[in-house]
Design a protein around this motif. Structure first.
Motif, mmCIF file in Angstrom:
data_model
loop_
_atom_site.group_PDB
_atom_site.id
_atom_site.type_symbol
_atom_site.label_atom_id
_atom_site.label_comp_id
_atom_site.label_asym_id
_atom_site.label_seq_id
_atom_site.Cartn_x
_atom_site.Cartn_y
_atom_site.Cartn_z
ATOM 1 N N THR A 1 0.857 -1.195 0.000
ATOM 2 C CA THR A 1 0.000 0.000 0.000
ATOM 3 C C THR A 1 0.887 1.236 0.000
ATOM 4 N N LYS A 2 0.308 2.370 -0.383
ATOM 5 C CA LYS A 2 1.106 3.578 -0.526
ATOM 6 C C LYS A 2 0.415 4.781 0.105
ATOM 7 N N VAL A 3 1.245 5.698 0.590
ATOM 8 C CA VAL A 3 0.785 6.997 1.039
ATOM 9 C C VAL A 3 1.491 8.059 0.194
ATOM 10 N N ALA A 4 0.978 9.277 0.246
ATOM 11 C CA ALA A 4 1.660 10.406 -0.374
ATOM 12 C C ALA A 4 2.120 11.356 0.728
ATOM 13 N N LEU A 5 3.075 12.200 0.410
ATOM 14 C CA LEU A 5 3.623 13.152 1.373
ATOM 15 C C LEU A 5 3.554 14.558 0.786
ATOM 16 N N LYS A 6 3.176 15.518 1.625
ATOM 17 C CA LYS A 6 3.229 16.930 1.243
ATOM 18 C C LYS A 6 4.154 17.625 2.225
#
Length: 295
Positions: free
Chosen positions: A208-213
């Motif tokens: 699974t993946k997350v995004a980063l800001k």
């Protein structure tokens, strides 16, 4: 198009994320920048009507297209409104080919240990379900780091990833946003602690993946290992108070990092502009941000 097709576009497409998610607290400032003073509305309903009209003008502009815009982050009030007779999130994806995200945090706590955590969010489950039903692809949630304290930054990252797990469980993709203030005297040190903490948590994600800001880093290329991490869908950058030209120049020195600008995108737009002037001003903002996001 399916969630998988949206994922492919978000993870590999060219362009940047338009942050159109000013909340109730920041809306008066956004409207002032757009040329609408507080004397021109008398309550929150009128205020939100005016900001929605401004956002609609941006989103429906012929220069606001998927050729340069990958995604757009919406405020909850926008989610519940229509654009040209269609739900805002559905319009973005179905009519524009732009991936819709939703700001889900409820603002910030007071500063503790040099950071501001997110406020409690008791209605989160219902909000995530409603977002999914309305066609939202992912979420965004913001904390702020003001100084390089290990305890404070650990608390921020813990809270962010706990929330990210709830978002993933709801079938959405979280954009984790632990902003480091550009005014922090020890910004580079804070970024070092933050990256270490994030990498530790990312290593527990499989399949699974997350995004980063993240704030554009002090050291060019500092987040390259986050950008390359298999558990990261995308790393996007906030302008954080840098001028648009400065933010673009810094962004261009960070390969793989793309913009997710708000104020830097909206600078130069005015309610008094006719459509031609407005579209030209918006195009003049979009193009350099797009170019800086291609590096």
């Amino acid at each position: 198009m399916s969630h998988a097709q949206q994922s492919a576009r978000f993870e590999t497409g060219h362009g940047f994320i338009a942050a159109l998610d000013q909340s109730g607290g920041s809306t008066p400032k956004a409207l002032r920048a757009y040329g609408i003073e507080e004397s021109q509305y008398s309550n929150d309903t009128e205020m939100f009507d005016l900001i929605h009209a401004a956002r609609t003008r941006i989103i429906t502009s012929p220069v606001f297209t998927s050729e340069r815009i990958l995604g757009a982050i919406l405020f909850e009030n926008t989610l519940d409104r229509d654009i040209q007779g269609k739900g805002s999130a559905a319009y973005l994806w179905e009519d524009k080919g732009i991936v819709p995200f939703l700001k889900i945090d409820k603002g910030l706590e007071d500063v503790t240990d040099g950071v501001q955590l997110m406020r409690p969010n008791p209605g989160l489950g219902d909000l995530l379900a409603r977002a999914r039903d309305k066609g939202v692809y992912g979420t965004k949630e913001r904390s702020v780091i003001h100084t390089a304290t290990t305890d404070g930054i650990t608390a921020v990252v813990d809270q962010q990833f706990q929330l990210a797990d709830h978002v993933l469980d709801a079938g959405l993709v979280p954009i984790i946003e632990p902003e480091v203030s550009i005014d922090a005297a020890d910004k580079a040190d804070a970024e070092g602690i933050l990256k270490e903490q994030i990498l530790t948590r990312l290593d527990s994600y499989t399949g699974t993946k997350v995004a980063l800001k993240l704030t554009i880093p002090t050291v060019d290329g500092f987040y390259s290992d986050l950008i390359a991490h298999p558990a990261v869908a995308r790393v996007v950058a906030l302008s954080g108070g840098y001028s648009r030209d400065d933010a673009n120049a810094r962004l261009a020195r960070n390969p793989g990092l793309i913009a997710s600008f708000s104020r830097a995108l909206l600078d130069g737009l005015s309610a008094d502009q006719d459509d031609d002037q407005f579209d030209k001003a918006l195009d003049a903002a979009i193009e350099p941000i797009y170019q800086a996001s291609l590096t």
